[in-house]
Structure formats: structure tokens, C-alpha cells
Design a protein around this motif. Structure first.
Motif, short mmCIF file in Angstrom:
data_model
loop_
_atom_site.label_atom_id
_atom_site.label_comp_id
_atom_site.label_asym_id
_atom_site.label_seq_id
_atom_site.Cartn_x
_atom_site.Cartn_y
_atom_site.Cartn_z
N THR A 1 4.29 0.38 -4.36
CA THR A 1 2.84 0.39 -4.22
C THR A 1 2.20 -0.44 -5.33
OG1 THR A 1 3.04 2.60 -3.32
CG2 THR A 1 0.83 1.90 -3.98
N ILE B 1 0.81 -1.23 0.00
CA ILE B 1 0.00 0.00 0.00
C ILE B 1 0.84 1.28 0.00
CG2 ILE B 1 -2.03 -1.06 1.04
CD1 ILE B 1 -1.14 0.21 3.72
N ALA B 2 2.14 1.16 0.20
CA ALA B 2 3.01 2.34 0.14
C ALA B 2 4.42 1.89 -0.21
CB ALA B 2 2.99 3.08 1.48
N ASP B 3 5.16 2.76 -0.89
CA ASP B 3 6.55 2.41 -1.24
C ASP B 3 7.39 2.25 0.01
OD1 ASP B 3 5.80 2.63 -3.86
OD2 ASP B 3 6.82 4.53 -4.23
N PHE B 4 8.24 1.24 0.02
CA PHE B 4 9.15 1.02 1.15
C PHE B 4 10.56 0.83 0.62
CE2 PHE B 4 11.42 -2.32 3.62
CZ PHE B 4 11.73 -1.54 4.73
N PRO C 1 -4.10 -7.32 3.22
CA PRO C 1 -4.41 -8.66 2.69
C PRO C 1 -5.21 -8.56 1.40
CG PRO C 1 -5.73 -8.18 4.64
CD PRO C 1 -4.81 -7.01 4.46
N ASP D 1 0.96 -5.31 13.04
CA ASP D 1 2.07 -4.58 12.42
C ASP D 1 3.20 -4.31 13.40
OD1 ASP D 1 1.21 -2.49 14.02
OD2 ASP D 1 0.51 -1.23 12.36
N PRO E 1 -10.42 -8.05 4.89
CA PRO E 1 -9.69 -7.68 6.10
C PRO E 1 -9.25 -8.91 6.88
CG PRO E 1 -12.04 -7.25 6.38
CD PRO E 1 -11.84 -7.73 4.97
N GLU E 2 -8.20 -8.73 7.66
CA GLU E 2 -7.61 -9.87 8.36
C GLU E 2 -8.03 -9.88 9.83
OE1 GLU E 2 -3.35 -9.37 8.65
OE2 GLU E 2 -3.61 -7.25 8.26
N PRO F 1 8.09 -4.35 6.45
CA PRO F 1 7.19 -3.96 7.53
C PRO F 1 5.74 -4.33 7.20
CG PRO F 1 8.34 -2.05 6.60
CD PRO F 1 8.54 -3.20 5.66
N SER G 1 3.06 -3.15 8.20
CA SER G 1 2.13 -2.03 8.06
C SER G 1 2.09 -1.48 6.64
CB SER G 1 2.51 -0.91 9.05
OG SER G 1 3.83 -0.52 8.84
N TYR G 2 2.99 -1.94 5.77
CA TYR G 2 2.97 -1.51 4.38
C TYR G 2 2.16 -2.46 3.49
CZ TYR G 2 6.43 2.16 5.10
OH TYR G 2 7.07 3.30 5.52
#
Lengths: 134, 22
Positions: free
Chosen positions: A26, A11-14, A59, A108, A63-64, A53, A55-56
Motif C-alpha cells: 500500500t 491501494i492495498a497489499d498484494f 491513478p 480491472d 480518476p481515469e 491486478p 483493481s489494486y
């Protein structure tokens, strides 16, 4: 039978910060090999494998909630093993050796803790379960 | 093989990028 790994969407670049981590973009899909309680998950993405991580990730199949424990508003006593200074608004700053109540163990690795009237997220890897009663 | 996870807290995405609570 074959091992079916959970697939998650990024959901976001890491950007990796050590050699056993991998970069995420992403929209990528990753398969999870191991979910560590501290919030680092071992995953594979195409030919790459490494820690990312949690949090990035979200699922792929809904939802999990099922695998995430419910909050425990009574709290479970823990002691901080390392100090941490809040970097985001919903986090809490604590010194080492402080007793807190863990009220939500999020997947997370950023658990919700209560210290007196203050509540905020704290890294689970800096917490150790305490024998002390409430 | 799986190495030990990093010893620093995992970073969190900025608030606007986070997953919406279920």
C-alpha cells in the motif's frame, strides 16, 4: 521522444501467486507498461517488473474515467467460457456456456454482466463475445 | 520481455479497501 508511462498508486497489499507477478505494498508507486483487458497489468516498481491486478491500483492524476468505457445498458452478448463461483457479494456465479449481457467493461477485468434479473461482476477472461442478437 | 499475463482472474481487494467510484 521518451515513453512516458502512467503512474499508479497501490491501494492495498498484494501478494504474488506466480513467478511473473510482483508483490505490492500500500502506498507504493508503479509505472504501467501494458494494460491487459483481463485486468492484469504489467508494471514496474523500482527494479521489479511483473503482472499485478489493476483493481489494486489507482491513478495518480485524478480518476481515469476518460479511459474507462461508459456502461452499455442494452448489453453486449457474451458466452461464458469457464464457470465461476461468486466469492464476493457483488459478483455473479455462472456455469460454462451461458449467454449473458455485458453492460460495463471495467478496466480491472471484472465486467458487470446481466443474466435474466441477476447482475454482478464476472471475470472478463471467462467471457467470449457472441454473435447472437439480443 | 513481457510474459503472458496469468491465466486466472485477477484478485480483487476486499470491499473496504477498494477504490471509490469516481
Amino acid at each position: 521522444g521518451p515513453i512516458i508511462l502512467d503512474t499508479y498508486r497501490v491501494i492495498a497489499d498484494f501478494e504474488k501467486t506466480s513467478k511473473h507477478e510482483i508483490n505490492l505494498h500500500t502506498g507504493d508507486f508503479v509505472e504501467i507498461v501494458e494494460k491487459n483487458e483481463n485486468g492484469w497489468w504489467f508494471c514496474q516498481c523500482e527494479s521489479k517488473r511483473g503482472w499485478v491486478p489493476a483493481s489494486y491500483l489507482e491513478p495518480l492524476d485524478g480518476p481515469e474515467e476518460a479511459e474507462e468505457p461508459e456502461p452499455d445498458y442494452e448489453g453486449e452478448m457474451h458466452v461464458t467460457t469457464q464457470a465461476y463461483e461468486a466469492e464476493q457479494e457483488d459478483e455473479i456465479s455462472l456455469e460454462v456456456g451461458q449467454t449473458v449481457e455485458v453492460i460495463h467493461k471495467l478496466l480491472d477485468g471484472w465486467w458487470v454482466v446481466r443474466k435474466g434479473e441477476q447482475t454482478g461482476h464476472y471475470p472478463s477472461m471467462f467471457l467470449q463475445k457472441s454473435d447472437k442478437k439480443n | 520481455s513481457i510474459k503472458n499475463p496469468p491465466q486466472n482472474p485477477p484478485p480483487r481487494p476486499p470491499p473496504e479497501m477498494r477504490r471509490k467510484p469516481a
